[in-house]
Design a protein around this motif. Structure first.
Motif, PDB file in Angstrom:
ATOM      1  N   ASP A  28      -7.473   4.684  12.897  1.00 26.77           N
ATOM      2  CA  ASP A  28      -7.083   6.212  12.364  1.00 26.77           C
ATOM      3  C   ASP A  28      -7.724   6.196  10.799  1.00 26.77           C
ATOM      4  OD1 ASP A  28      -5.279   6.795  14.353  1.00 26.77           O
ATOM      5  OD2 ASP A  28      -3.189   6.528  13.257  1.00 26.77           O
ATOM      6  N   VAL A  30      -8.568   7.764   6.917  1.00 27.77           N
ATOM      7  CA  VAL A  30      -7.766   7.478   5.847  1.00 27.77           C
ATOM      8  C   VAL A  30      -8.004   8.725   5.116  1.00 27.77           C
ATOM      9  CG1 VAL A  30      -8.784   5.277   4.746  1.00 27.77           C
ATOM     10  CG2 VAL A  30      -6.489   5.810   4.336  1.00 27.77           C
ATOM     11  N   GLU A  31      -7.124   9.291   4.000  1.00 36.82           N
ATOM     12  CA  GLU A  31      -7.329  10.015   3.390  1.00 36.82           C
ATOM     13  C   GLU A  31      -7.501   9.353   1.875  1.00 36.82           C
ATOM     14  OE1 GLU A  31      -8.068  13.284   4.062  1.00 36.82           O
ATOM     15  OE2 GLU A  31      -6.664  13.643   6.391  1.00 36.82           O
ATOM     16  N   GLU A  34      -4.269   8.431   0.173  1.00 39.74           N
ATOM     17  CA  GLU A  34      -3.858   7.406   0.327  1.00 39.74           C
ATOM     18  C   GLU A  34      -4.246   6.059   0.224  1.00 39.74           C
ATOM     19  OE1 GLU A  34      -2.667   8.248   4.824  1.00 39.74           O
ATOM     20  OE2 GLU A  34      -4.384   9.125   4.909  1.00 39.74           O
ATOM     21  N   TRP A  39      -6.102  -2.511  -4.215  1.00 34.50           N
ATOM     22  CA  TRP A  39      -6.061  -2.824  -3.211  1.00 34.50           C
ATOM     23  C   TRP A  39      -6.587  -4.624  -3.504  1.00 34.50           C
ATOM     24  CZ3 TRP A  39      -4.578  -0.725   1.403  1.00 34.50           C
ATOM     25  CH2 TRP A  39      -4.320   0.523   1.116  1.00 34.50           C
ATOM     26  N   LYS A 153      -7.614   3.470   8.540  1.00 32.15           N
ATOM     27  CA  LYS A 153      -6.679   2.850   8.405  1.00 32.15           C
ATOM     28  C   LYS A 153      -5.595   2.091   9.585  1.00 32.15           C
ATOM     29  CE  LYS A 153      -3.305   6.437   8.159  1.00 32.15           C
ATOM     30  NZ  LYS A 153      -2.734   7.531   7.781  1.00 32.15           N
ATOM     31  N   ASP A 155      -3.033   0.365   9.031  1.00 28.64           N
ATOM     32  CA  ASP A 155      -1.487   0.536   8.537  1.00 28.64           C
ATOM     33  C   ASP A 155      -1.158   1.481   7.509  1.00 28.64           C
ATOM     34  OD1 ASP A 155      -0.972  -1.237   6.901  1.00 28.64           O
ATOM     35  OD2 ASP A 155       0.437  -2.684   8.384  1.00 28.64           O
ATOM     36  N   GLU A 156      -0.120   2.026   6.570  1.00 25.98           N
ATOM     37  CA  GLU A 156       0.244   2.470   5.418  1.00 25.98           C
ATOM     38  C   GLU A 156      -0.932   1.224   4.301  1.00 25.98           C
ATOM     39  OE1 GLU A 156       3.769   0.748   6.945  1.00 25.98           O
ATOM     40  OE2 GLU A 156       2.396   2.690   7.276  1.00 25.98           O
ATOM     41  N   ASN A 157      -0.224   0.290   4.770  1.00 27.05           N
ATOM     42  CA  ASN A 157      -0.881  -0.471   3.436  1.00 27.05           C
ATOM     43  C   ASN A 157      -1.830  -1.504   3.628  1.00 27.05           C
ATOM     44  OD1 ASN A 157       1.906  -0.406   1.477  1.00 27.05           O
ATOM     45  ND2 ASN A 157       3.212  -0.719   3.201  1.00 27.05           N
ATOM     46  N   LYS A 180      -2.960  -3.368   0.830  1.00 32.17           N
ATOM     47  CA  LYS A 180      -1.888  -2.690  -1.177  1.00 32.17           C
ATOM     48  C   LYS A 180      -1.224  -3.736  -1.632  1.00 32.17           C
ATOM     49  CE  LYS A 180      -0.808   1.343  -2.265  1.00 32.17           C
ATOM     50  NZ  LYS A 180      -1.860   2.507  -3.154  1.00 32.17           N
TER      51      LYS A 180
END
Length: 181
Positions: A28, A30-31, A34, A39, A153, A155-157, A180
């Motif tokens: 996906d 990533v914006e 986000e 990191w 992305k 995942d979110e992290n 992250k």
């Protein structure tokens, strides 16, 4: 296989550029919002000449403060203290050409010696959305280098990034992941 599991396989075993791109292309976008924060980075072995350079020199990762202020290269001292460097003072192309002839310990020592010169508090990149390989996603554009890091992305992290270096052959990029902190 889940994306994070496949990433762990890539980190453990490496991959060809083609295999890494196949994985990258299915992730996906990533914006920019986000990506804010610190990191931790890790190299993925795909046969790029830059591999080993960042790890051997104490690379920690990247810090995204906002879309106009990014620290593209955060390094970690032996005592755990993090610091940003000025990428325009690092001779990346020269190092890549001779990386296999340079002892890893020498890279680490050199970074320690150069720290007072290359350390900075100033931003050295910006965050933008770019079209890369037919998909618009977030990218970090270096201020004074012909380098763009483009992200997808997992995942979110977790992000998968590629470092697209202008002076390099366009079909060979440096792959890395960011987690992250």
């Amino acid at each position: 296989m889940k994306n994070i599991d496949y990433l762990n396989t890539l980190l453990r075993n490496g991959a060809s550029q083609s295999e890494a791109f196949t994985f990258y292309d299915q992730l996906d976008i990533v914006e920019p919002e986000e990506m804010m924060g610190m990191w931790k980075g890790e190299e993925i072995v795909t046969g790029h000449p830059l591999e080993g350079l960042l790890s051997a020199s104490g690379w920690y990762g990247k810090e995204f403060i906002d879309e106009e202020n990014v620290h593209p290269l955060i390094f970690e001292k032996s005592d755990g203290i993090l610091y940003a460097v000025r990428p325009n003072l690092l001779p990346v192309n020269l190092l890549m050409q001779n990386l296999h002839n340079i002892p890893k310990q020498l890279l680490s020592t050199s970074m320690s010696l150069l720290r007072p010169i290359i350390k900075t508090n100033k931003s050295a990149a910006r965050l933008r959305k770019v079209d890369y390989r037919g998909t618009v996603t977030s990218a970090m554009v270096y201020d004074n280098k012909g380098i763009i890091d483009v992200f997808r992305k997992i995942d979110e992290n977790t992000l998968l990034g590629i470092m697209d270096i202008k002076e390099q052959v366009p079909d060979k990029v440096f792959f890395f992941c960011l987690t992250k902190a």
